[in-house]
Design a protein around this motif. Structure first.
Motif, PDB file in Angstrom:
ATOM      1  N   ASP A  42       0.823  -1.213   0.000  1.00 18.49           N
ATOM      2  CA  ASP A  42       0.000   0.000   0.000  1.00 18.49           C
ATOM      3  C   ASP A  42       0.856   1.261   0.000  1.00 18.49           C
ATOM      4  N   TRP A  43       1.896   1.285   0.856  1.00 13.15           N
ATOM      5  CA  TRP A  43       2.666   2.535   0.913  1.00 13.15           C
ATOM      6  C   TRP A  43       3.728   2.624  -0.182  1.00 13.15           C
ATOM      7  N   LEU A  44       4.289   1.478  -0.594  1.00 12.58           N
ATOM      8  CA  LEU A  44       5.321   1.507  -1.630  1.00 12.58           C
ATOM      9  C   LEU A  44       4.718   1.642  -3.026  1.00 12.58           C
ATOM     10  N   ASN A  45       3.522   1.069  -3.221  1.00 13.60           N
ATOM     11  CA  ASN A  45       2.844   1.082  -4.516  1.00 13.60           C
ATOM     12  C   ASN A  45       3.780   0.639  -5.633  1.00 13.60           C
ATOM     13  N   PRO A  46       4.281  -0.603  -5.559  1.00 10.70           N
ATOM     14  CA  PRO A  46       5.239  -1.069  -6.554  1.00 10.70           C
ATOM     15  C   PRO A  46       4.608  -1.233  -7.925  1.00 10.70           C
TER      16      PRO A  46
END
Length: 288
Positions: free
Chosen positions: A91-95
């Motif tokens: 969710d936070w990295l959004n790879p």
């Protein structure tokens, strides 16, 4: 069926598995490297230098998250705590891409530090598909499933590996991650043609290709036994198999894996440059 472009937003350039000792080199001069992969399980904690560096890298490079601990093929349910930590990371990295292995590593409460093979049966197929659907629903994104390196075959298997992976993708909408070194390792160990495997593989579903090094040994009968170690340079026959694959698939995001006995950055970047040359040859052919 989804177009393979929906499986990943990685560029069709070489990437490498990120190692913290290479942080400064990557920032100052990435060379041929256009994207980076991290193993999910190394970044599931809170705070600290590793996450700070990862956040910085994610501002400069497309990122791929590669899981090694979900145990997609395990008989039991997926670990809820592991899934929650994975979701937080994604969710936070959004790879640009998320992938996992067609393997199992858990049984009851035990976790095995290895990626173990599966029999390709209808029961296994149903279980793997259910787990993939659970992961994709939770993460809200399509995932890629990687073919394993094999050291034995199961007598009870009723599907070939390419057929099994194709059916998993058909039922779940996931994409595939094709590891050509794994193909070469399995073909040597189980005595089949790696080119024949590639010919049977659903290349239109591939969103990413991996290659890496392996160790050479012999079994109890003196036959060659290859171990997928990721601890040395890619050998020439695997580069040749990559060329054979790219001629049929077209250009794709291509990762060089080197996870053990990690070399200095110039050595790793030279492997990425060789991967870039392989992609350039395909692009020239496509342009003709």
């Amino acid at each position: 069926m989804l177009d393979k472009s929906t499986f990943t937003h990685l560029p069709q350039t070489p990437g490498v598995g990120y190692k913290p000792q290479h942080f400064n080199d990557i920032i100052s001069d990435p060379g041929s490297v256009g994207w980076l992969e991290v193993h999910a399980e190394n970044y599931m904690g809170d705070g600290g230098r590793p996450l700070a560096q990862l956040r910085h890298l994610a501002e400069e490079f497309p990122m791929s998250v590669h899981g090694v601990g979900l145990s997609i093929g395990g008989e039991g349910p997926l670990d809820g705590d592991h899934l929650a930590r994975l979701k937080h990371l994604v969710d936070w990295l959004n790879p640009a891409s998320f992938s996992e292995h067609l393997a199992w590593s858990t049984h009851d409460s035990a976790f095995y530090n290895d990626l173990l093979p599966l029999p390709y049966t209808d029961a296994t197929l149903a279980r793997v598909c259910a787990h993939i659907n659970q992961v994709q629903d939770l993460l809200g994104r399509k995932m890629l499933l990687e073919n394993p390196s094999s050291y034995l075959a199961f007598a009870e298997s009723t599907w070939s590996e390419p057929e099994f992976l194709n059916e998993v993708a058909r039922r779940t909408g996931c994409g595939l991650l094709l590891d050509v070194n794994n193909v070469f390792v399995s073909a040597t160990n189980l005595d089949f043609s790696p080119q024949g495997y590639i010919d049977a593989y659903p290349l239109d579903l591939v969103g990413e290709i991996h290659l890496g090094g392996h160790d050479e040994d012999h079994d109890d009968h003196g036959k060659p036994l290859l171990i997928d170690s990721h601890g040395r340079a890619v050998v020439d026959p695997v580069w040749a198999l990559l060329d054979y694959t790219l001629e049929r698939s077209g250009p794709l995001p291509l990762l060089v894996e080197w996870d053990n006995d990690v070399p200095d950055w110039p050595t790793l970047e030279r492997e990425a440059a060789r991967a870039a040359s392989a992609l350039d040859r395909v692009l020239v052919e496509v342009a003709k």
